[in-house]
Design a protein around this motif. Structure first.
Motif, PDB file in Angstrom:
ATOM      1  N   HIS A   1       0.834  -1.211   0.000  1.00  7.11           N
ATOM      2  CA  HIS A   1       0.000   0.000   0.000  1.00  7.11           C
ATOM      3  C   HIS A   1       0.874   1.270   0.000  1.00  7.11           C
ATOM      4  O   HIS A   1       0.519   2.284  -0.608  1.00  7.11           O
TER       5      HIS A   1
ATOM      6  N   GLY B   1       3.063  16.075   3.797  1.00  6.07           N
ATOM      7  CA  GLY B   1       2.867  14.716   3.279  1.00  6.07           C
ATOM      8  C   GLY B   1       2.280  13.830   4.363  1.00  6.07           C
ATOM      9  O   GLY B   1       2.313  14.178   5.547  1.00  6.07           O
ATOM     10  N   TYR B   2       1.744  12.665   3.977  1.00  7.08           N
ATOM     11  CA  TYR B   2       1.003  11.838   4.943  1.00  7.08           C
ATOM     12  C   TYR B   2       0.894  10.410   4.432  1.00  7.08           C
ATOM     13  O   TYR B   2       1.051  10.134   3.234  1.00  7.08           O
TER      14      TYR B   2
ATOM     15  N   VAL C   1      -1.555   6.683   5.757  1.00  7.66           N
ATOM     16  CA  VAL C   1      -2.544   6.163   6.701  1.00  7.66           C
ATOM     17  C   VAL C   1      -2.600   4.641   6.547  1.00  7.66           C
ATOM     18  O   VAL C   1      -2.546   4.115   5.423  1.00  7.66           O
TER      19      VAL C   1
ATOM     20  N   VAL D   1      -7.648   1.649   8.220  1.00  5.66           N
ATOM     21  CA  VAL D   1      -8.596   2.750   8.440  1.00  5.66           C
ATOM     22  C   VAL D   1      -8.809   3.613   7.190  1.00  5.66           C
ATOM     23  O   VAL D   1      -9.392   4.697   7.288  1.00  5.66           O
TER      24      VAL D   1
ATOM     25  N   ALA E   1     -12.213   6.387   5.144  1.00  2.69           N
ATOM     26  CA  ALA E   1     -13.161   6.906   6.132  1.00  2.69           C
ATOM     27  C   ALA E   1     -12.794   8.309   6.607  1.00  2.69           C
ATOM     28  O   ALA E   1     -13.106   8.689   7.744  1.00  2.69           O
TER      29      ALA E   1
ATOM     30  N   ALA F   1      -7.252  10.705   6.393  1.00  2.00           N
ATOM     31  CA  ALA F   1      -6.221  11.561   5.790  1.00  2.00           C
ATOM     32  C   ALA F   1      -6.765  12.955   5.523  1.00  2.00           C
ATOM     33  O   ALA F   1      -6.067  13.959   5.758  1.00  2.00           O
ATOM     34  N   THR F   2      -8.007  13.040   5.070  1.00  2.00           N
ATOM     35  CA  THR F   2      -8.594  14.354   4.778  1.00  2.00           C
ATOM     36  C   THR F   2      -8.670  15.193   6.059  1.00  2.00           C
ATOM     37  O   THR F   2      -8.289  16.373   6.066  1.00  2.00           O
TER      38      THR F   2
ATOM     39  N   VAL G   1       2.466  14.880  -5.606  1.00  2.00           N
ATOM     40  CA  VAL G   1       1.758  13.600  -5.639  1.00  2.00           C
ATOM     41  C   VAL G   1       1.898  12.998  -7.030  1.00  2.00           C
ATOM     42  O   VAL G   1       1.847  13.713  -8.035  1.00  2.00           O
TER      43      VAL G   1
ATOM     44  N   SER H   1      -4.785   9.814  -2.982  1.00  2.00           N
ATOM     45  CA  SER H   1      -4.155  11.014  -2.420  1.00  2.00           C
ATOM     46  C   SER H   1      -4.591  12.272  -3.175  1.00  2.00           C
ATOM     47  O   SER H   1      -4.787  13.330  -2.568  1.00  2.00           O
TER      48      SER H   1
ATOM     49  N   VAL I   1      -7.814  13.302  -1.749  1.00  2.00           N
ATOM     50  CA  VAL I   1      -7.630  13.945  -0.440  1.00  2.00           C
ATOM     51  C   VAL I   1      -7.196  15.408  -0.626  1.00  2.00           C
ATOM     52  O   VAL I   1      -7.750  16.328  -0.009  1.00  2.00           O
TER      53      VAL I   1
HETATM   54  N1  ACO Z   1      -9.595   6.194  -7.179  1.00  2.17           N
HETATM   55  C1  ACO Z   1     -10.216   7.364  -6.902  1.00  2.17           C
HETATM   56  N2  ACO Z   1     -10.475   7.789  -5.642  1.00  2.17           N
HETATM   57  C2  ACO Z   1     -10.090   6.971  -4.642  1.00  2.17           C
HETATM   58  C3  ACO Z   1      -9.442   5.743  -4.845  1.00  2.17           C
HETATM   59  C4  ACO Z   1      -9.196   5.354  -6.187  1.00  2.17           C
HETATM   60  N3  ACO Z   1      -8.569   4.229  -6.484  1.00  2.17           N
HETATM   61  N4  ACO Z   1      -9.204   5.183  -3.661  1.00  2.17           N
HETATM   62  C5  ACO Z   1      -9.686   6.022  -2.732  1.00  2.17           C
HETATM   63  N5  ACO Z   1     -10.225   7.082  -3.333  1.00  2.17           N
HETATM   64  C6  ACO Z   1     -10.844   8.247  -2.715  1.00  2.17           C
HETATM   65  C7  ACO Z   1     -11.897   7.907  -1.701  1.00  2.17           C
HETATM   66  O1  ACO Z   1     -13.137   7.652  -2.323  1.00  2.17           O
HETATM   67  C8  ACO Z   1     -11.905   9.188  -0.876  1.00  2.17           C
HETATM   68  O2  ACO Z   1     -12.573  10.252  -1.529  1.00  2.17           O
HETATM   69  P1  ACO Z   1     -14.117  10.595  -1.207  1.00  2.17           P
HETATM   70  O3  ACO Z   1     -14.205  10.873   0.260  1.00  2.17           O
HETATM   71  O4  ACO Z   1     -14.385  11.795  -2.049  1.00  2.17           O
HETATM   72  O5  ACO Z   1     -14.904   9.375  -1.585  1.00  2.17           O
HETATM   73  C9  ACO Z   1     -10.450   9.560  -0.873  1.00  2.17           C
HETATM   74  O6  ACO Z   1      -9.835   8.874  -1.958  1.00  2.17           O
HETATM   75  C10 ACO Z   1      -9.758   9.152   0.396  1.00  2.17           C
HETATM   76  O7  ACO Z   1     -10.062  10.080   1.411  1.00  2.17           O
HETATM   77  P2  ACO Z   1      -9.733   9.726   2.945  1.00  2.17           P
HETATM   78  O8  ACO Z   1     -10.629   8.634   3.427  1.00  2.17           O
HETATM   79  O9  ACO Z   1      -9.687  10.987   3.697  1.00  2.17           O
HETATM   80  O10 ACO Z   1      -8.226   9.192   2.833  1.00  2.17           O
HETATM   81  P3  ACO Z   1      -7.606   7.912   3.565  1.00  2.17           P
HETATM   82  O11 ACO Z   1      -7.665   8.075   5.034  1.00  2.17           O
HETATM   83  O12 ACO Z   1      -8.192   6.698   2.955  1.00  2.17           O
HETATM   84  O13 ACO Z   1      -6.048   8.046   3.136  1.00  2.17           O
HETATM   85  C11 ACO Z   1      -4.188   7.995   1.637  1.00  2.17           C
HETATM   86  C12 ACO Z   1      -5.690   8.274   1.791  1.00  2.17           C
HETATM   87  C13 ACO Z   1      -3.394   8.842   2.609  1.00  2.17           C
HETATM   88  C14 ACO Z   1      -3.767   8.349   0.220  1.00  2.17           C
HETATM   89  C15 ACO Z   1      -3.918   6.488   1.933  1.00  2.17           C
HETATM   90  O14 ACO Z   1      -4.566   5.700   0.956  1.00  2.17           O
HETATM   91  C16 ACO Z   1      -2.445   6.146   1.966  1.00  2.17           C
HETATM   92  O15 ACO Z   1      -1.797   6.225   3.006  1.00  2.17           O
HETATM   93  N6  ACO Z   1      -1.885   5.756   0.789  1.00  2.17           N
HETATM   94  C17 ACO Z   1      -0.502   5.301   0.705  1.00  2.17           C
HETATM   95  C18 ACO Z   1       0.506   6.403   0.985  1.00  2.17           C
HETATM   96  C19 ACO Z   1       0.217   7.642   0.168  1.00  2.17           C
HETATM   97  O16 ACO Z   1      -0.180   7.579  -0.986  1.00  2.17           O
HETATM   98  N7  ACO Z   1       0.433   8.821   0.773  1.00  2.17           N
HETATM   99  C20 ACO Z   1       0.234  10.102   0.091  1.00  2.17           C
HETATM  100  C21 ACO Z   1       1.434  10.431  -0.747  1.00  2.17           C
HETATM  101  S1  ACO Z   1       1.247  12.026  -1.587  1.00  2.17           S
HETATM  102  C22 ACO Z   1       1.384  13.179  -0.331  1.00  2.17           C
HETATM  103  O17 ACO Z   1       1.753  12.846   0.792  1.00  2.17           O
HETATM  104  C23 ACO Z   1       1.058  14.609  -0.653  1.00  2.17           C
END
Ligand code: ACO
Length: 217
Positions: A50, A118-119, A121, A125, A128, A131-132, A155, A162, A165
């Motif tokens: 992930h 940057g972040y 999660v 979790v 839900a 991250a937002t 990104v 992401s 988010v």
């Molecule tokens: N395609 C489109 N949208 C998607 C997808 C996808 N494959 N997967 C999830 N989403 C959307 C969700 O629907 C949600 O949006 P919505 O609320 O409008 O429906 C959004 O992405 C996720 O929002 P959150 O629930 O707040 O985010 P979450 O707590 O799930 O964390 C994160 C998201 C941080 C990207 C997590 O998946 C993660 O840790 N990924 C791996 C590490 C990473 O990518 N970190 C970010 C690097 S870039 C940076 O730091 C600026």
């Protein structure tokens, strides 16, 4: 006297941030600490598929890099940067449990007053609002106590979650950085997104609350 000197060197550190309620529960940001080692290692090892596609390439193997024994030098390095006023390394807590990290880096004051954010999660979790919510809290901290004018993030275009988010909290795209960063074994393009204080209209978290995406806890 020391307190005053530290806070003027690094406004906003080591202040805890939050709480904010999202669908998953109550989020808080608090400074990283040495006793995060076990949780950090457990989640980072379990979530390698992930996390790895989005993180800078390292010479050391993922398993070695995320052993419990690797955390103390990582943690003390980040905290040293924080004491010098260059970073704010936070843990994201959900209902009091470690569930990710949010880092504010390259903090610059003076006429620039800028940083990146940057972040990540835990998969346990995701989806839900964690991250937002965490990002909104981090941004309000940057534009409030840290006294920044601009915050940016980069990104990969392929990182749909992401990008969602970043869009939800109001980041604006500024362009594509070609072959910007060595990520997951190759030089990857990254989108540059940014926000300045003029664009936030009060508070990023308040805007999420108004849109029903979060609640004050
Ligand atoms: N395609 C489109 N949208 C998607 C997808 C996808 N494959 N997967 C999830 N989403 C959307 C969700 O629907 C949600 O949006 P919505 O609320 O409008 O429906 C959004 O992405 C996720 O929002 P959150 O629930 O707040 O985010 P979450 O707590 O799930 O964390 C994160 C998201 C941080 C990207 C997590 O998946 C993660 O840790 N990924 C791996 C590490 C990473 O990518 N970190 C970010 C690097 S870039 C940076 O730091 C600026």
């Amino acid at each position: 006297m020391n307190l005053w000197r530290n806070s003027s060197l690094h406004p906003g550190w080591p202040t805890p941030i939050g709480p904010l309620r999202v669908a998953a529960g109550v989020i808080r940001l608090r400074p990283i600490r040495m006793r995060d080692a076990t949780q950090w290692s457990r989640i980072r090892l379990a979530d390698q598929p992930h996390l790895e596609p989005w993180e800078p390439t390292a010479e050391v193997d993922w398993t070695v890099r995320h052993a419990i024994s690797s955390w103390p030098p990582v943690c003390s390095g980040l905290r040293a940067e924080a004491r010098k006023g260059r970073m704010l390394p936070y843990v994201i807590e959900l209902d009091g449990q470690f569930c990710g990290q949010l880092t504010i880096g390259n903090v610059t004051h003076g006429a620039l007053r800028s940083a990146w954010i940057g972040y990540w999660v835990s998969t346990a979790v995701t989806g839900a609002g964690v991250a937002t919510g965490a990002l909104a809290l981090g941004l309000d901290h940057c534009f409030g106590p840290v006294t920044l004018h601009r915050v940016e993030a980069t990104v990969r275009p392929e990182n749909a979650a992401s990008r969602a988010v970043l869009a939800k909290v109001g980041f604006r795209e500024e362009g594509l950085l070609k072959r910007y960063l060595d990520v997951d074994g190759a030089w990857r393009d990254h989108l540059l997104v940014a926000m300045t204080i003029e664009e936030i209209e009060g508070s990023v978290a308040s805007r999420l609350v108004q849109r029903g995406l979060a609640h004050w806890s």
